[in-house]
Design an enzyme around this catalytic site. Structure first.
Site, PDB file in Angstrom:
ATOM      1  N   ASP A 204       0.849  -1.191   0.000  1.00 24.60           N
ATOM      2  CA  ASP A 204       0.000   0.000   0.000  1.00 24.60           C
ATOM      3  C   ASP A 204       0.888   1.245   0.000  1.00 24.60           C
ATOM      4  O   ASP A 204       2.111   1.132  -0.045  1.00 24.60           O
ATOM      5  CB  ASP A 204      -0.943  -0.001   1.217  1.00 24.60           C
ATOM      6  CG  ASP A 204      -0.193   0.202   2.534  1.00 24.60           C
ATOM      7  OD1 ASP A 204       1.052   0.305   2.523  1.00 24.60           O
ATOM      8  OD2 ASP A 204      -0.862   0.273   3.572  1.00 24.60           O
ATOM      9  N   ASP A 206       1.337   4.843   2.271  1.00 19.91           N
ATOM     10  CA  ASP A 206       0.924   5.460   3.533  1.00 19.91           C
ATOM     11  C   ASP A 206       1.378   6.918   3.608  1.00 19.91           C
ATOM     12  O   ASP A 206       2.522   7.231   3.279  1.00 19.91           O
ATOM     13  CB  ASP A 206       1.560   4.694   4.710  1.00 19.91           C
ATOM     14  CG  ASP A 206       1.394   3.177   4.600  1.00 19.91           C
ATOM     15  OD1 ASP A 206       0.299   2.698   4.889  1.00 19.91           O
ATOM     16  OD2 ASP A 206       2.370   2.492   4.225  1.00 19.91           O
ATOM     17  N   ASP A 323      -3.349   4.438   2.751  1.00 18.27           N
ATOM     18  CA  ASP A 323      -3.695   4.786   4.132  1.00 18.27           C
ATOM     19  C   ASP A 323      -3.305   6.235   4.401  1.00 18.27           C
ATOM     20  O   ASP A 323      -2.185   6.642   4.110  1.00 18.27           O
ATOM     21  CB  ASP A 323      -2.932   3.896   5.129  1.00 18.27           C
ATOM     22  CG  ASP A 323      -3.615   2.549   5.350  1.00 18.27           C
ATOM     23  OD1 ASP A 323      -4.690   2.331   4.756  1.00 18.27           O
ATOM     24  OD2 ASP A 323      -3.068   1.745   6.119  1.00 18.27           O
TER      25      ASP A 323
HETATM   26  N1  DCP Z   1       1.944   0.088  11.768  1.00 15.13           N
HETATM   27  C1  DCP Z   1       2.010  -0.502  13.002  1.00 15.13           C
HETATM   28  N2  DCP Z   1       0.939  -1.149  13.512  1.00 15.13           N
HETATM   29  C2  DCP Z   1      -0.184  -1.262  12.790  1.00 15.13           C
HETATM   30  C3  DCP Z   1      -0.278  -0.694  11.530  1.00 15.13           C
HETATM   31  C4  DCP Z   1       0.825  -0.034  11.038  1.00 15.13           C
HETATM   32  O1  DCP Z   1       3.031  -0.413  13.661  1.00 15.13           O
HETATM   33  N3  DCP Z   1      -1.223  -1.928  13.311  1.00 15.13           N
HETATM   34  C5  DCP Z   1       3.080   0.826  11.240  1.00 15.13           C
HETATM   35  C6  DCP Z   1       4.264  -0.024  10.892  1.00 15.13           C
HETATM   36  C7  DCP Z   1       4.239  -0.084   9.423  1.00 15.13           C
HETATM   37  C8  DCP Z   1       3.553   1.184   9.015  1.00 15.13           C
HETATM   38  O2  DCP Z   1       2.697   1.498  10.077  1.00 15.13           O
HETATM   39  O3  DCP Z   1       5.522  -0.139   8.879  1.00 15.13           O
HETATM   40  C9  DCP Z   1       2.794   1.043   7.768  1.00 15.13           C
HETATM   41  O4  DCP Z   1       2.030  -0.156   7.751  1.00 15.13           O
HETATM   42  P1  DCP Z   1       2.038  -1.094   6.487  1.00 15.13           P
HETATM   43  O5  DCP Z   1       1.203  -2.278   6.842  1.00 15.13           O
HETATM   44  O6  DCP Z   1       1.650  -0.334   5.292  1.00 15.13           O
HETATM   45  O7  DCP Z   1       3.562  -1.597   6.416  1.00 15.13           O
HETATM   46  P2  DCP Z   1       4.727  -1.165   5.447  1.00 15.13           P
HETATM   47  O8  DCP Z   1       4.426   0.128   4.780  1.00 15.13           O
HETATM   48  O9  DCP Z   1       5.959  -1.232   6.259  1.00 15.13           O
HETATM   49  O10 DCP Z   1       4.760  -2.356   4.422  1.00 15.13           O
HETATM   50  P3  DCP Z   1       4.262  -2.360   2.896  1.00 15.13           P
HETATM   51  O11 DCP Z   1       5.434  -1.867   2.121  1.00 15.13           O
HETATM   52  O12 DCP Z   1       3.935  -3.773   2.581  1.00 15.13           O
HETATM   53  O13 DCP Z   1       3.080  -1.474   2.793  1.00 15.13           O
HETATM   54 MG    MG Z   2       2.687   0.430   3.658  1.00 18.31          MG
END
Ligand code: DCP
Ligand code: MG
Length: 399
Positions: A204, A206, A323
């Protein structure tokens, strides 16, 4: 020998937030195996085991060279017996039999397919599997009523399971920035999540939005969402309110002040032309892609997210998970740190704060239980300093 192991440990400290973990991973063969077992554990409601595998994988990610012999792992933290068995298996046989078995298992495959639907978590997938639902067609043929998120997830299944590129993320960033500036000039938007850590793809995109003047961000999210909606950029959105209000003399607890919107989970409609480059975005932002809606093929799920199907769709846009988070400037540094990830890095930061410093860290604040007070910070560097940690930049938080 004792000295030797001490030396190794000083190279790899036990909390992931004490280590620098870049995207350059010399041990993918092991970390992929451990991550798959972590995923399987998480999908099976075994979070403890999941974290153990994640921690083991993270230690290997932090090494500067490939592991070729189990002896090299002496003295390294977080490597339990189970993880070591998996690593040994890979070293000796080129693959882990447990991983291969898991990958082949009907249960794991079904859990993956079903949780691949936006809005479907492990618990729901588990329930469906117990009813004999293992695939998308089976789900569609079942009598289950899906909620709005799941319906959207099913409709855009193929798009949402295709990685988002940095270029696509940047294009969406320009559109969101335009929305933000239109509804509140002076507001600021920052890319967070995996792309802030330098990842080239993600599941996604963010974004964190704030305004330099405290309080000006109140009510911002619904306006941004309305703007995006009016231009036809949202296929789905759900906005949740901020329930956090700092109290002067106690730890964070939900407040009755529910007027601060905080988070928006959305599915963005990204025009294909906009993916080519930034030039065309301008036009597309002005000119709503509304009329292209009719080209959606609802049959996507029925069969076959095959390449030929995708090509046959010829829809001039793709769906992307986005997000949005809005934070008041006083909490911005905490939100930035808390939303940059990785998930394990975040978990380890909170564990470090609690276990080593008697502090509570969240995406809103840092509370010092010893001094019974909140510690303010206006930058990530200050938060690391409060925690007694060396500053780790986003690109080295890829634990
Ligand atoms: N986050 C968290 N706890 C949650 C949701 C999010 O700590 N319940 C934080 C850590 C993540 C960031 O928000 O790194 C963004 O969530 P993502 O699920 O989008 O994770 P990433 O961006 O790191 O991975 P991707 O590249 O797959 O989107
Ligand atoms: Mg993400």
């Amino acid at each position: 020998q004792v000295d030797e192991s001490k030396e190794v440990e000083s190279i790899v400290p036990s909390y992931a937030c004490q280590r620098r973990t870049t995207l350059e991973n010399h041990n993918t063969v092991f970390t992929d195996a451990l991550s798959l077992l972590a995923e399987n554990a998480e999908l099976s409601d075994e979070d403890g085991r999941g974290v153990a595998f994640r921690r083991a994988a993270a230690v290997l990610k932090a090494l500067h060279s490939p592991v070729t012999d189990l002896l090299q792992l002496r003295g390294l933290p977080c490597l339990g017996g189970h993880s070591l068995r998996v690593i040994k298996d890979v070293l000796e046989n080129g693959a882990s039999s447990e991983v291969e078995f898991t990958k082949q298992s009907e249960r794991f495959k079904a859990l993956k397919v079903l949780t691949g639907i936006f809005g479907v978590g492990a618990k729901t997938a588990e329930r469906w599997i117990r009813e004999g639902i293992h695939s998308l067609p089976q789900l569609q043929d079942s009598a289950h009523t899906l909620n709005r998120a799941q319906q959207a997830g099913l409709e855009h299944y193929d798009d949402l399971n295709q990685p988002v590129t940095k270029a696509e993320g940047d294009t969406i960033g320009e559109i969101v920035a335009k929305a933000v500036m239109s509804v509140l000039p002076g507001a600021q938007m920052t890319l967070i999540g995996g792309f802030r850590r330098g990842k080239l793809t993600g599941h996604d995109v963010d974004f964190l939005i704030t305004h330099p003047e405290e309080g000006r961000e109140v009510g911002l999210m619904p306006k941004v969402v309305s703007w995006l909606e009016s231009k036809g950029f949202l296929l789905y959105q759900k906005t949740t309110r901020n329930s956090y209000l700092e109290s002067k003399d106690g730890p964070a607890r939900p407040s009755s002040n529910m007027d601060r919107f905080e988070r928006c989970f959305s599915i963005f409609k990204l025009p294909e032309d906009a993916k080519q480059g930034t030039k065309q975005t301008e036009t597309l932002t002005e000119d709503t892609p509304e009329d292209t809606c009719s080209l959606t093929t609802p049959s996507l799920v029925k069969d076959e997210g095959s390449e030929s199907t995708k090509r046959a769709n010829l829809k001039p846009w793709r769906a992307v998970r986005v997000d949005l988070v809005v934070s008041p400037i006083s909490q911005f540094a905490f939100a930035l740190l808390g939303w940059t990830g990785s998930k394990l890095f975040e978990r380890e930061l909170r564990r470090w704060a609690g276990h080593e410093k008697a502090m509570s860290l969240s995406s809103h604040a840092l509370y010092d239980n010893t001094q019974s007070k909140y510690l303010r910070a206006s930058s990530e560097e200050e938060i690391f300093a409060h925690l007694g940690l060396e500053y780790i930049p986003p690109s080295e938080r890829n634990a």
